[in-house]
Write a protein that holds these residues in place. Structure first.
Motif, PDB file in Angstrom:
ATOM      1  N   GLY A 166      54.283 -38.310   4.709  1.00  0.00           N
ATOM      2  CA  GLY A 166      53.136 -37.998   5.511  1.00  0.00           C
ATOM      3  C   GLY A 166      52.405 -36.590   5.410  1.00  0.00           C
ATOM      4  O   GLY A 166      52.014 -36.338   6.440  1.00  0.00           O
ATOM      5  N   ILE A 167      52.536 -36.197   4.232  1.00  0.00           N
ATOM      6  CA  ILE A 167      51.732 -34.900   3.986  1.00  0.00           C
ATOM      7  C   ILE A 167      50.275 -35.405   3.890  1.00  0.00           C
ATOM      8  O   ILE A 167      49.539 -36.008   3.295  1.00  0.00           O
ATOM      9  CB  ILE A 167      52.188 -34.253   2.715  1.00  0.00           C
ATOM     10  CG1 ILE A 167      53.571 -33.644   2.829  1.00  0.00           C
ATOM     11  CG2 ILE A 167      51.282 -32.948   2.497  1.00  0.00           C
ATOM     12  CD1 ILE A 167      54.164 -33.296   1.470  1.00  0.00           C
ATOM     13  N   ASN A 168      49.295 -34.803   4.851  1.00  0.00           N
ATOM     14  CA  ASN A 168      47.831 -34.792   4.821  1.00  0.00           C
ATOM     15  C   ASN A 168      47.240 -33.567   4.689  1.00  0.00           C
ATOM     16  O   ASN A 168      47.747 -32.608   5.420  1.00  0.00           O
ATOM     17  CB  ASN A 168      47.500 -35.364   6.094  1.00  0.00           C
ATOM     18  CG  ASN A 168      47.933 -36.821   6.098  1.00  0.00           C
ATOM     19  OD1 ASN A 168      47.610 -37.789   5.464  1.00  0.00           O
ATOM     20  ND2 ASN A 168      48.740 -37.166   7.626  1.00  0.00           N
ATOM     21  N   ALA A 169      46.450 -33.275   3.597  1.00  0.00           N
ATOM     22  CA  ALA A 169      46.086 -32.036   3.385  1.00  0.00           C
ATOM     23  C   ALA A 169      44.821 -32.101   2.694  1.00  0.00           C
ATOM     24  O   ALA A 169      44.167 -33.146   2.123  1.00  0.00           O
ATOM     25  CB  ALA A 169      47.118 -31.263   2.397  1.00  0.00           C
ATOM     26  N   ARG A 170      43.919 -30.882   2.922  1.00  0.00           N
ATOM     27  CA  ARG A 170      42.500 -30.805   2.186  1.00  0.00           C
ATOM     28  C   ARG A 170      42.473 -29.604   1.629  1.00  0.00           C
ATOM     29  O   ARG A 170      42.789 -28.507   2.138  1.00  0.00           O
ATOM     30  CB  ARG A 170      41.411 -30.916   3.325  1.00  0.00           C
ATOM     31  CG  ARG A 170      40.081 -30.876   2.932  1.00  0.00           C
ATOM     32  CD  ARG A 170      39.046 -30.769   3.803  1.00  0.00           C
ATOM     33  NE  ARG A 170      39.110 -32.211   4.404  1.00  0.00           N
ATOM     34  CZ  ARG A 170      38.323 -33.320   3.762  1.00  0.00           C
ATOM     35  NH1 ARG A 170      37.416 -32.904   2.786  1.00  0.00           N
ATOM     36  NH2 ARG A 170      38.142 -34.189   4.542  1.00  0.00           N
ATOM     37  N   ILE A 171      42.298 -29.656   0.181  1.00  0.00           N
ATOM     38  CA  ILE A 171      41.768 -28.516  -0.868  1.00  0.00           C
ATOM     39  C   ILE A 171      40.726 -28.368  -1.154  1.00  0.00           C
ATOM     40  O   ILE A 171      40.159 -29.468  -2.037  1.00  0.00           O
ATOM     41  CB  ILE A 171      42.941 -28.785  -1.920  1.00  0.00           C
ATOM     42  CG1 ILE A 171      44.500 -29.006  -1.397  1.00  0.00           C
ATOM     43  CG2 ILE A 171      43.037 -27.492  -2.824  1.00  0.00           C
ATOM     44  CD1 ILE A 171      45.403 -29.183  -2.491  1.00  0.00           C
ATOM     45  N   GLY A 172      39.595 -27.483  -0.870  1.00  0.00           N
ATOM     46  CA  GLY A 172      38.413 -27.639  -1.097  1.00  0.00           C
ATOM     47  C   GLY A 172      37.643 -28.964  -0.418  1.00  0.00           C
ATOM     48  O   GLY A 172      37.666 -28.976   0.663  1.00  0.00           O
ATOM     49  N   THR A 173      37.028 -29.616  -1.362  1.00  0.00           N
ATOM     50  CA  THR A 173      36.522 -30.822  -0.870  1.00  0.00           C
ATOM     51  C   THR A 173      37.434 -32.098  -1.277  1.00  0.00           C
ATOM     52  O   THR A 173      36.963 -33.062  -0.979  1.00  0.00           O
ATOM     53  CB  THR A 173      35.080 -31.230  -1.657  1.00  0.00           C
ATOM     54  OG1 THR A 173      35.450 -30.968  -3.352  1.00  0.00           O
ATOM     55  CG2 THR A 173      34.068 -29.902  -1.638  1.00  0.00           C
ATOM     56  N   SER A 174      38.720 -31.821  -1.723  1.00  0.00           N
ATOM     57  CA  SER A 174      39.436 -32.989  -2.130  1.00  0.00           C
ATOM     58  C   SER A 174      40.567 -33.146  -1.001  1.00  0.00           C
ATOM     59  O   SER A 174      40.832 -32.242  -0.100  1.00  0.00           O
ATOM     60  CB  SER A 174      40.317 -32.700  -3.181  1.00  0.00           C
ATOM     61  OG  SER A 174      39.350 -32.452  -4.490  1.00  0.00           O
ATOM     62  N   SER A 175      40.921 -34.587  -0.665  1.00  0.00           N
ATOM     63  CA  SER A 175      41.752 -34.608   0.414  1.00  0.00           C
ATOM     64  C   SER A 175      43.170 -35.458  -0.303  1.00  0.00           C
ATOM     65  O   SER A 175      42.955 -36.299  -1.331  1.00  0.00           O
ATOM     66  CB  SER A 175      41.256 -35.792   1.239  1.00  0.00           C
ATOM     67  OG  SER A 175      39.966 -35.117   2.037  1.00  0.00           O
ATOM     68  N   LEU A 176      44.320 -35.048   0.286  1.00  0.00           N
ATOM     69  CA  LEU A 176      45.509 -35.819   0.042  1.00  0.00           C
ATOM     70  C   LEU A 176      45.848 -36.486   1.246  1.00  0.00           C
ATOM     71  O   LEU A 176      46.236 -35.811   2.263  1.00  0.00           O
ATOM     72  CB  LEU A 176      46.639 -34.698  -0.446  1.00  0.00           C
ATOM     73  CG  LEU A 176      46.255 -33.856  -1.583  1.00  0.00           C
ATOM     74  CD1 LEU A 176      47.236 -32.743  -1.876  1.00  0.00           C
ATOM     75  CD2 LEU A 176      46.027 -34.899  -3.172  1.00  0.00           C
ATOM     76  N   ASN A 177      46.200 -37.784   1.233  1.00  0.00           N
ATOM     77  CA  ASN A 177      46.417 -38.485   2.652  1.00  0.00           C
ATOM     78  C   ASN A 177      47.820 -39.302   2.393  1.00  0.00           C
ATOM     79  O   ASN A 177      48.008 -39.983   1.331  1.00  0.00           O
ATOM     80  CB  ASN A 177      45.676 -39.714   2.722  1.00  0.00           C
ATOM     81  CG  ASN A 177      43.863 -38.975   2.956  1.00  0.00           C
ATOM     82  OD1 ASN A 177      43.906 -37.951   3.947  1.00  0.00           O
ATOM     83  ND2 ASN A 177      42.957 -39.476   2.508  1.00  0.00           N
ATOM     84  N   ASN A 178      48.788 -38.944   3.327  1.00  0.00           N
ATOM     85  CA  ASN A 178      49.946 -39.520   3.431  1.00  0.00           C
ATOM     86  C   ASN A 178      50.741 -39.347   1.943  1.00  0.00           C
ATOM     87  O   ASN A 178      51.354 -40.332   1.501  1.00  0.00           O
ATOM     88  CB  ASN A 178      49.930 -40.922   3.841  1.00  0.00           C
ATOM     89  CG  ASN A 178      51.295 -41.638   4.293  1.00  0.00           C
ATOM     90  OD1 ASN A 178      51.971 -40.872   4.937  1.00  0.00           O
ATOM     91  ND2 ASN A 178      51.348 -42.890   4.102  1.00  0.00           N
ATOM     92  N   CYS A 179      50.925 -38.073   1.510  1.00  0.00           N
ATOM     93  CA  CYS A 179      51.552 -37.931   0.468  1.00  0.00           C
ATOM     94  C   CYS A 179      52.956 -37.621   0.709  1.00  0.00           C
ATOM     95  O   CYS A 179      53.247 -37.223   1.728  1.00  0.00           O
ATOM     96  CB  CYS A 179      50.818 -37.081  -0.276  1.00  0.00           C
ATOM     97  SG  CYS A 179      49.041 -37.213  -1.160  1.00  0.00           S
ATOM     98  N   ALA A 180      53.841 -37.546  -0.374  1.00  0.00           N
ATOM     99  CA  ALA A 180      55.236 -37.004  -0.236  1.00  0.00           C
ATOM    100  C   ALA A 180      55.704 -36.257  -1.438  1.00  0.00           C
ATOM    101  O   ALA A 180      55.181 -36.408  -2.516  1.00  0.00           O
ATOM    102  CB  ALA A 180      56.022 -38.421  -0.266  1.00  0.00           C
ATOM    103  N   GLY A 181      56.702 -35.737  -1.085  1.00  0.00           N
ATOM    104  CA  GLY A 181      57.297 -34.699  -2.381  1.00  0.00           C
ATOM    105  C   GLY A 181      58.577 -34.099  -1.678  1.00  0.00           C
ATOM    106  O   GLY A 181      58.985 -34.270  -0.431  1.00  0.00           O
ATOM    107  N   GLY A 182      59.266 -33.728  -2.842  1.00  0.00           N
ATOM    108  CA  GLY A 182      60.718 -33.559  -2.496  1.00  0.00           C
ATOM    109  C   GLY A 182      61.445 -32.526  -3.344  1.00  0.00           C
ATOM    110  O   GLY A 182      61.145 -32.947  -4.534  1.00  0.00           O
ATOM    111  N   ASP A 183      62.868 -32.307  -3.023  1.00  0.00           N
ATOM    112  CA  ASP A 183      63.666 -31.648  -3.875  1.00  0.00           C
ATOM    113  C   ASP A 183      64.960 -31.504  -3.362  1.00  0.00           C
ATOM    114  O   ASP A 183      65.079 -32.162  -2.211  1.00  0.00           O
ATOM    115  CB  ASP A 183      62.947 -30.522  -4.457  1.00  0.00           C
ATOM    116  CG  ASP A 183      63.756 -30.104  -5.876  1.00  0.00           C
ATOM    117  OD1 ASP A 183      64.895 -30.209  -5.932  1.00  0.00           O
ATOM    118  OD2 ASP A 183      63.189 -29.447  -6.672  1.00  0.00           O
ATOM    119  N   ASP A 184      65.665 -30.404  -3.544  1.00  0.00           N
ATOM    120  CA  ASP A 184      66.958 -29.987  -2.547  1.00  0.00           C
ATOM    121  C   ASP A 184      66.598 -29.598  -1.227  1.00  0.00           C
ATOM    122  O   ASP A 184      65.985 -28.528  -1.150  1.00  0.00           O
ATOM    123  CB  ASP A 184      67.667 -28.775  -3.552  1.00  0.00           C
ATOM    124  CG  ASP A 184      69.068 -28.407  -2.694  1.00  0.00           C
ATOM    125  OD1 ASP A 184      69.276 -28.843  -1.850  1.00  0.00           O
ATOM    126  OD2 ASP A 184      69.717 -27.567  -3.460  1.00  0.00           O
TER     127      ASP A 184
END
Length: 261
Positions: A166-184
């Motif tokens: 559920g990562i929602n982010a805006r970078i400049g004019t770009s949007s990331l909707n409901n993304c996921a990421g992970g590690d340890d």
């Protein structure tokens, strides 16, 4: 005098409550354990107007595996106490329930004492509760280890992050909707890197996977299902002891053991 296993069942209930607490704070991971924040890093000082970089970072607020080990140790400690309370009721204070490796059980002095106090206990333990090569034997090894001074350290789980959802982010004019990421999950994680500022929503959900460490009798096994199986094994043990000591349903818990008021 009837064999009263109420104290053992209270300890078993406490163990299940610890397991439920562990489940609630890890499914998903409780936000009190971590922070997701934006970190701004200046560019090289040797440059005129050096470019900045930005990172969205997951950071543990405390040593998460060690913190969860306390709950795991408490659950297993209560399971061990449930068994030991039963042994005390069968024989006398100072008697501990035999949780040694299966190959060592026949020669256990405690087993001899419990057999003398409750005839049939030896057969019940060796052939019903802990048969040779029985599927629950690794669970008995886990419970048995809960009686030493370093039990919490022994049960530090291997904690891996499945993902931050559920990562929602805006970078400049770009949007990331409901993304996921992970590690340890026990270490800081760079979720997003950017040369432009990041705007993000903090409505994330962190999913983790917990397994027992290599030094336990259940290496790489999922923690919560394994704890539930261990609790079930203890409950079966108490039920079998209850049936053996208190064989008459009409007596509602009465039995033949008379040397323990």
């Amino acid at each position: 005098m009837p064999l009263d296993l109420n104290a053992s069942r209270i300890k078993l209930k406490a163990a299940r409550e610890h397991i439920e607490r562990l489940k609630k704070c890890t499914s998903p991971l409780d936000p009190k354990y971590y922070d997701i924040s934006l970190i701004e890093t200046p560019g090289p000082v040797i440059m005129l107007n050096p470019p900045k970089s930005y990172r969205l970072v997951y950071t543990p607020k405390e040593p998460i595996p060690e913190t969860l080990a306390n709950i795991i140790g408490d659950a297993l400690g209560n399971l061990k106490s449930a068994l030991d309370y039963a042994a005390v009721r069968i024989d006398a204070p100072g008697t501990y329930f035999p949780t040694a490796p299966r190959s060592d059980l026949p020669n256990q002095r405690t087993l001899t004492k419990l057999e003398a106090a409750l005839p049939g206990f030896r057969d019940l333990l060796l052939n019903t509760l802990r048969p040779e090569n029985g599927p629950d034997e690794p669970l008995w090894g886990l419970i048995g280890k809960a009686n030493n001074e370093n039990k919490h350290e022994d049960f530090i789980p291997t904690l891996t992050m499945v993902e931050v959802q559920g990562i929602n982010a805006r970078i400049g004019t770009s949007s990331l909707n409901n993304c996921a990421g992970g590690d340890d999950a026990a270490r800081p994680i760079n979720l997003i890197r950017s040369a432009a500022p990041i705007q993000f929503s903090s409505d994330c959900k962190t999913l983790v996977a917990m397994t027992f460490g290599a030094s336990t009798s259940v290496p790489n096994e999922a923690v919560i299902p394994t704890l539930n199986r261990a609790a079930d094994a203890v409950e079966r043990t108490l039920n079998e002891i209850d049936k053996s000591a208190n064989p008459y349903p009409w007596a509602s818990g009465s039995g033949a053991i008379a040397n323990n008021p």
